[in-house]
Design a protein around this motif. Structure first.
Motif, mmCIF file in Angstrom:
data_model
loop_
_atom_site.group_PDB
_atom_site.id
_atom_site.type_symbol
_atom_site.label_atom_id
_atom_site.label_comp_id
_atom_site.label_asym_id
_atom_site.label_seq_id
_atom_site.Cartn_x
_atom_site.Cartn_y
_atom_site.Cartn_z
ATOM 1 N N VAL A 18 -40.915 -9.571 -41.401
ATOM 2 C CA VAL A 18 -39.735 -9.986 -42.166
ATOM 3 C C VAL A 18 -39.172 -11.304 -41.623
ATOM 4 N N THR A 19 -39.055 -11.423 -40.312
ATOM 5 C CA THR A 19 -38.521 -12.667 -39.749
ATOM 6 C C THR A 19 -39.480 -13.830 -39.970
ATOM 7 N N ALA A 20 -40.782 -13.582 -39.837
ATOM 8 C CA ALA A 20 -41.762 -14.652 -40.062
ATOM 9 C C ALA A 20 -41.773 -15.094 -41.528
ATOM 10 N N LEU A 21 -41.680 -14.143 -42.439
ATOM 11 C CA LEU A 21 -41.611 -14.503 -43.856
ATOM 12 C C LEU A 21 -40.313 -15.252 -44.166
ATOM 13 N N GLY A 22 -39.235 -14.865 -43.525
ATOM 14 C CA GLY A 22 -37.983 -15.590 -43.685
ATOM 15 C C GLY A 22 -38.098 -17.016 -43.183
ATOM 16 N N TRP A 23 -38.782 -17.190 -42.043
ATOM 17 C CA TRP A 23 -38.994 -18.525 -41.478
ATOM 18 C C TRP A 23 -39.814 -19.373 -42.445
ATOM 19 N N LEU A 24 -40.878 -18.796 -42.978
ATOM 20 C CA LEU A 24 -41.703 -19.521 -43.952
ATOM 21 C C LEU A 24 -40.891 -19.848 -45.200
ATOM 22 N N GLY A 25 -40.084 -18.914 -45.655
ATOM 23 C CA GLY A 25 -39.249 -19.162 -46.827
ATOM 24 C C GLY A 25 -38.268 -20.290 -46.587
ATOM 25 N N ALA A 26 -37.604 -20.287 -45.439
ATOM 26 C CA ALA A 26 -36.663 -21.360 -45.109
ATOM 27 C C ALA A 26 -37.399 -22.692 -45.012
ATOM 28 N N ASP A 27 -38.602 -22.658 -44.475
ATOM 29 C CA ASP A 27 -39.456 -23.840 -44.383
ATOM 30 C C ASP A 27 -39.741 -24.406 -45.777
ATOM 31 N N LEU A 28 -40.086 -23.524 -46.697
ATOM 32 C CA LEU A 28 -40.393 -23.963 -48.060
ATOM 33 C C LEU A 28 -39.148 -24.484 -48.778
ATOM 34 N N VAL A 29 -37.984 -23.918 -48.466
ATOM 35 C CA VAL A 29 -36.736 -24.448 -49.028
ATOM 36 C C VAL A 29 -36.496 -25.864 -48.501
ATOM 37 N N LEU A 30 -36.701 -26.075 -47.195
ATOM 38 C CA LEU A 30 -36.544 -27.420 -46.637
ATOM 39 C C LEU A 30 -37.525 -28.396 -47.269
ATOM 40 N N ALA A 117 -26.778 -42.238 -46.823
ATOM 41 C CA ALA A 117 -27.245 -43.326 -45.973
ATOM 42 C C ALA A 117 -28.566 -43.002 -45.266
ATOM 43 N N ALA A 118 -29.258 -41.967 -45.697
ATOM 44 C CA ALA A 118 -30.526 -41.592 -45.057
ATOM 45 C C ALA A 118 -31.567 -42.680 -45.298
ATOM 46 N N SER A 119 -32.308 -43.014 -44.245
ATOM 47 C CA SER A 119 -33.360 -44.022 -44.381
ATOM 48 C C SER A 119 -34.577 -43.404 -45.054
ATOM 49 N N ALA A 120 -35.464 -44.254 -45.546
ATOM 50 C CA ALA A 120 -36.701 -43.776 -46.168
ATOM 51 C C ALA A 120 -37.520 -42.980 -45.161
ATOM 52 N N HIS A 121 -37.519 -43.415 -43.908
ATOM 53 C CA HIS A 121 -38.253 -42.709 -42.855
ATOM 54 C C HIS A 121 -37.706 -41.293 -42.669
ATOM 55 N N ASP A 122 -36.385 -41.170 -42.641
ATOM 56 C CA ASP A 122 -35.764 -39.849 -42.500
ATOM 57 C C ASP A 122 -36.096 -38.957 -43.689
ATOM 58 N N MET A 123 -36.121 -39.554 -44.863
ATOM 59 C CA MET A 123 -36.418 -38.784 -46.072
ATOM 60 C C MET A 123 -37.854 -38.264 -46.039
ATOM 61 N N VAL A 124 -38.773 -39.082 -45.563
ATOM 62 C CA VAL A 124 -40.171 -38.661 -45.456
ATOM 63 C C VAL A 124 -40.311 -37.572 -44.393
ATOM 64 N N ASP A 125 -39.569 -37.717 -43.287
ATOM 65 C CA ASP A 125 -39.611 -36.695 -42.233
ATOM 66 C C ASP A 125 -39.248 -35.314 -42.763
ATOM 67 N N LEU A 126 -38.328 -35.260 -43.721
ATOM 68 C CA LEU A 126 -37.908 -33.968 -44.274
ATOM 69 C C LEU A 126 -38.960 -33.368 -45.194
ATOM 70 N N VAL A 127 -40.011 -34.109 -45.487
ATOM 71 C CA VAL A 127 -41.156 -33.566 -46.221
ATOM 72 C C VAL A 127 -42.285 -33.232 -45.247
ATOM 73 N N VAL A 128 -42.530 -34.121 -44.309
ATOM 74 C CA VAL A 128 -43.651 -33.944 -43.377
ATOM 75 C C VAL A 128 -43.434 -32.753 -42.451
ATOM 76 N N ALA A 129 -42.258 -32.659 -41.832
ATOM 77 C CA ALA A 129 -42.015 -31.583 -40.853
ATOM 78 C C ALA A 129 -42.190 -30.195 -41.462
ATOM 79 N N PRO A 130 -41.563 -29.872 -42.597
ATOM 80 C CA PRO A 130 -41.784 -28.536 -43.152
ATOM 81 C C PRO A 130 -43.192 -28.326 -43.701
ATOM 82 N N SER A 131 -43.867 -29.403 -44.099
ATOM 83 C CA SER A 131 -45.263 -29.262 -44.550
ATOM 84 C C SER A 131 -46.155 -28.825 -43.386
ATOM 85 N N VAL A 132 -46.001 -29.496 -42.261
ATOM 86 C CA VAL A 132 -46.792 -29.151 -41.072
ATOM 87 C C VAL A 132 -46.421 -27.757 -40.583
ATOM 88 N N SER A 133 -45.143 -27.472 -40.537
ATOM 89 C CA SER A 133 -44.676 -26.166 -40.076
ATOM 90 C C SER A 133 -45.204 -25.039 -40.962
#
Length: 158
Positions: A18-30, A117-133
């Motif tokens: 349950v906790t692992a599925l919750g973590w994956l779910g939160a990851d997919l929301v991010l 005021a988020a930079s393009a780099h920060d915006m990409v990070d919010l896609v890359v990090a949850p994808s890898v995770s």
């Protein structure tokens, strides 16, 4: 070493799932929020929402998964350092939890404060990090399912 009776072992396994599925779910929301941000969604909505998900779901669930996983390995016949697949899962989860707590969550909070005021780099990070995770969480799931590689060393018990 104390071993749990079957009923308690199943309860611990259920909590771990349950906790692992919750973590994956939160990851997919991010990931969804990150993609929305890249595609032009209102940054004043996307990044504060990502900060809330990261702070109140993602980070606590990562710690819960790690704690329940360690407890499961110590209190069941699998052991913490008995099987290679358990050790690999422990290492993956430990590294991911550390990254979540010390890099991603602070970055998400900063993005939430910056919003527009988020930079393009920060915006990409919010896609890359949850994808890898998410990919690493799937790898951990596969390891749990197939249990490859055998024992680390010979020991008594199972």
């Amino acid at each position: 070493m104390t071993r749990l009776p079957p009923r308690a072992r199943k309860a611990l396994l259920t909590l771990h799932l349950v906790t692992a599925l919750g973590w994956l779910g939160a990851d997919l929301v991010l990931l969804t929020l990150g993609v929305a941000g890249l595609r032009g969604a209102d940054p004043a909505a996307v990044y504060p929402a990502a900060a809330l998900v990261g702070t109140w779901l993602f980070a606590p669930l990562s710690v819960a998964v790690w704690l329940v996983g360690v407890a499961s390995s110590l209190l069941t016949p699998w052991g913490l350092l008995r099987y290679r697949w358990v050790l690999v899962k422990l290492l993956l989860t430990t590294v991911m939890t550390g990254l979540v707590l010390f890099l991603l969550t602070p970055k998400l909070r900063l993005l939430g404060e910056l919003a527009g005021a988020a930079s393009a780099h920060d915006m990409v990070d919010l896609v890359v990090a949850p994808s890898v995770s998410s990919a690493l969480l799937v790898v951990a799931t596969v390891l749990s399912t197939y249990k490859p590689w055998g024992r680390l060393r010979r020991s008594g018990g199972r």
